[in-house]
Design a protein around this motif. Structure first.
Motif, PDB file in Angstrom:
ATOM      1  N   ALA A  28       0.921  -1.266  -0.049  1.00 50.17           N
ATOM      2  CA  ALA A  28      -0.007  -0.031  -0.110  1.00 50.17           C
ATOM      3  C   ALA A  28       0.674   1.321   0.016  1.00 50.17           C
ATOM      4  CB  ALA A  28      -0.876   0.018   1.252  1.00 50.17           C
ATOM      5  N   GLY A  29       1.889   1.335  -0.885  1.00 52.21           N
ATOM      6  CA  GLY A  29       2.804   2.209  -0.993  1.00 52.21           C
ATOM      7  C   GLY A  29       3.728   2.429   0.349  1.00 52.21           C
ATOM      8  N   ILE A  30       3.899   1.470   1.039  1.00 50.92           N
ATOM      9  CA  ILE A  30       4.608   1.768   2.475  1.00 50.92           C
ATOM     10  C   ILE A  30       5.792   0.735   2.228  1.00 50.92           C
ATOM     11  CG2 ILE A  30       4.844   1.764   4.849  1.00 50.92           C
ATOM     12  CD1 ILE A  30       1.873   2.499   4.892  1.00 50.92           C
ATOM     13  N   TYR A  31       6.983   1.011   2.410  1.00 49.56           N
ATOM     14  CA  TYR A  31       7.942  -0.036   2.333  1.00 49.56           C
ATOM     15  C   TYR A  31       8.303  -0.590   3.525  1.00 49.56           C
ATOM     16  CZ  TYR A  31       9.455   1.362  -2.521  1.00 49.56           C
ATOM     17  OH  TYR A  31       9.453   1.594  -3.865  1.00 49.56           O
ATOM     18  N   GLN A  32       8.623  -2.029   3.398  1.00 49.03           N
ATOM     19  CA  GLN A  32       8.837  -2.705   4.519  1.00 49.03           C
ATOM     20  C   GLN A  32      10.021  -3.644   4.278  1.00 49.03           C
ATOM     21  OE1 GLN A  32       5.048  -4.999   5.513  1.00 49.03           O
ATOM     22  NE2 GLN A  32       3.846  -2.974   5.747  1.00 49.03           N
ATOM     23  N   ILE A  33      10.787  -4.155   5.239  1.00 45.09           N
ATOM     24  CA  ILE A  33      11.796  -5.103   5.296  1.00 45.09           C
ATOM     25  C   ILE A  33      11.366  -6.570   6.117  1.00 45.09           C
ATOM     26  CG2 ILE A  33      14.192  -5.598   5.671  1.00 45.09           C
ATOM     27  CD1 ILE A  33      14.653  -2.658   5.637  1.00 45.09           C
ATOM     28  N   ASP A  34      11.171  -7.604   5.174  1.00 48.05           N
ATOM     29  CA  ASP A  34      11.106  -8.746   5.732  1.00 48.05           C
ATOM     30  C   ASP A  34      12.352  -9.350   6.750  1.00 48.05           C
ATOM     31  OD1 ASP A  34      10.610 -11.450   6.051  1.00 48.05           O
ATOM     32  OD2 ASP A  34      10.115 -11.955   4.009  1.00 48.05           O
ATOM     33  N   ALA A  35      12.007  -9.236   7.920  1.00 45.23           N
ATOM     34  CA  ALA A  35      13.168  -9.678   8.754  1.00 45.23           C
ATOM     35  C   ALA A  35      13.634 -11.095   8.476  1.00 45.23           C
ATOM     36  CB  ALA A  35      12.656  -9.587  10.099  1.00 45.23           C
ATOM     37  N   ALA A  36      12.909 -12.164   7.971  1.00 49.65           N
ATOM     38  CA  ALA A  36      13.199 -13.216   7.652  1.00 49.65           C
ATOM     39  C   ALA A  36      14.210 -13.325   6.484  1.00 49.65           C
ATOM     40  CB  ALA A  36      12.094 -14.051   7.279  1.00 49.65           C
ATOM     41  N   ARG A  37      14.214 -12.542   5.636  1.00 49.78           N
ATOM     42  CA  ARG A  37      15.331 -12.381   4.427  1.00 49.78           C
ATOM     43  C   ARG A  37      16.362 -11.252   4.718  1.00 49.78           C
ATOM     44  NH1 ARG A  37      13.921 -15.454   0.669  1.00 49.78           N
ATOM     45  NH2 ARG A  37      15.319 -14.212  -0.890  1.00 49.78           N
ATOM     46  N   CYS A  38      16.111 -10.496   5.577  1.00 52.16           N
ATOM     47  CA  CYS A  38      17.083  -9.314   5.606  1.00 52.16           C
ATOM     48  C   CYS A  38      18.393  -9.955   6.518  1.00 52.16           C
ATOM     49  CB  CYS A  38      16.736  -8.224   6.685  1.00 52.16           C
ATOM     50  SG  CYS A  38      17.760  -6.773   6.705  1.00 52.16           S
ATOM     51  N   THR A  39      19.519  -9.731   5.812  1.00 52.90           N
ATOM     52  CA  THR A  39      20.803 -10.246   6.614  1.00 52.90           C
ATOM     53  C   THR A  39      21.942  -9.060   7.049  1.00 52.90           C
ATOM     54  OG1 THR A  39      21.905 -10.662   4.488  1.00 52.90           O
ATOM     55  CG2 THR A  39      20.880 -12.387   5.532  1.00 52.90           C
ATOM     56  N   GLU A  40      21.094  -7.819   6.717  1.00 51.71           N
ATOM     57  CA  GLU A  40      22.141  -6.508   6.606  1.00 51.71           C
ATOM     58  C   GLU A  40      23.035  -6.562   5.733  1.00 51.71           C
ATOM     59  OE1 GLU A  40      23.148  -4.741  10.462  1.00 51.71           O
ATOM     60  OE2 GLU A  40      21.298  -5.794  11.458  1.00 51.71           O
ATOM     61  N   CYS A  41      22.735  -7.228   4.596  1.00 47.01           N
ATOM     62  CA  CYS A  41      23.843  -7.700   3.458  1.00 47.01           C
ATOM     63  C   CYS A  41      25.010  -8.436   3.750  1.00 47.01           C
ATOM     64  CB  CYS A  41      24.169  -6.168   2.954  1.00 47.01           C
ATOM     65  SG  CYS A  41      23.063  -5.234   1.977  1.00 47.01           S
ATOM     66  N   VAL A  42      24.972  -9.024   4.975  1.00 45.18           N
ATOM     67  CA  VAL A  42      26.081  -9.865   5.342  1.00 45.18           C
ATOM     68  C   VAL A  42      25.962 -11.122   4.097  1.00 45.18           C
ATOM     69  CG1 VAL A  42      26.834 -11.798   6.963  1.00 45.18           C
ATOM     70  CG2 VAL A  42      25.996  -9.630   7.726  1.00 45.18           C
ATOM     71  N   GLY A  43      27.228 -11.441   3.759  1.00 44.11           N
ATOM     72  CA  GLY A  43      27.369 -12.368   2.882  1.00 44.11           C
ATOM     73  C   GLY A  43      27.294 -11.721   1.293  1.00 44.11           C
ATOM     74  N   HIS A  44      27.019 -10.525   1.340  1.00 44.53           N
ATOM     75  CA  HIS A  44      27.011  -9.563  -0.434  1.00 44.53           C
ATOM     76  C   HIS A  44      27.682  -8.656   0.129  1.00 44.53           C
ATOM     77  CE1 HIS A  44      23.587 -11.872  -1.684  1.00 44.53           C
ATOM     78  NE2 HIS A  44      23.261 -11.752  -0.684  1.00 44.53           N
TER      79      HIS A  44
END
Length: 81
Positions: A28-44
């Motif tokens: 609905a136009g509001i950005y959200q971060i899925d905690a189950a997928r967020c690694t804070e870019c660790v590994g990337h």
């Protein structure tokens, strides 16, 4: 620790394409971060890419999802193995 997008977000659309884990979505136009997928870019990357591109600095650690670097690395490994 996963990240979260605060109410200060201006919906600039810069963060979703930066997320290597596809953890950022819009509801609905509001950005959200899925905690189950967020690694804070660790590994990337060395630092979270979404935070790097955010022009209003509205992305911060999510106190509801505290994780150590080891836990973030394990999450990354589980997603990409």
């Amino acid at each position: 620790m996963a990240l979260l997008i605060t109410d200060d977000c201006i919906n600039c659309d810069l963060c979703p394409p930066e997320c290597p884990n596809q953890a950022i979505s819009s509801d609905a136009g509001i950005y959200q971060i899925d905690a189950a997928r967020c690694t804070e870019c660790v590994g990337h990357y060395d630092q979270p890419s979404c935070m790097t591109v955010c022009p209003v600095e509205c992305i911060e650690p999510d106190p509801a999802h505290r994780e150590s670097l080891d836990q973030l690395a394990e999450k990354y490994t589980a997603m990409y193995s």
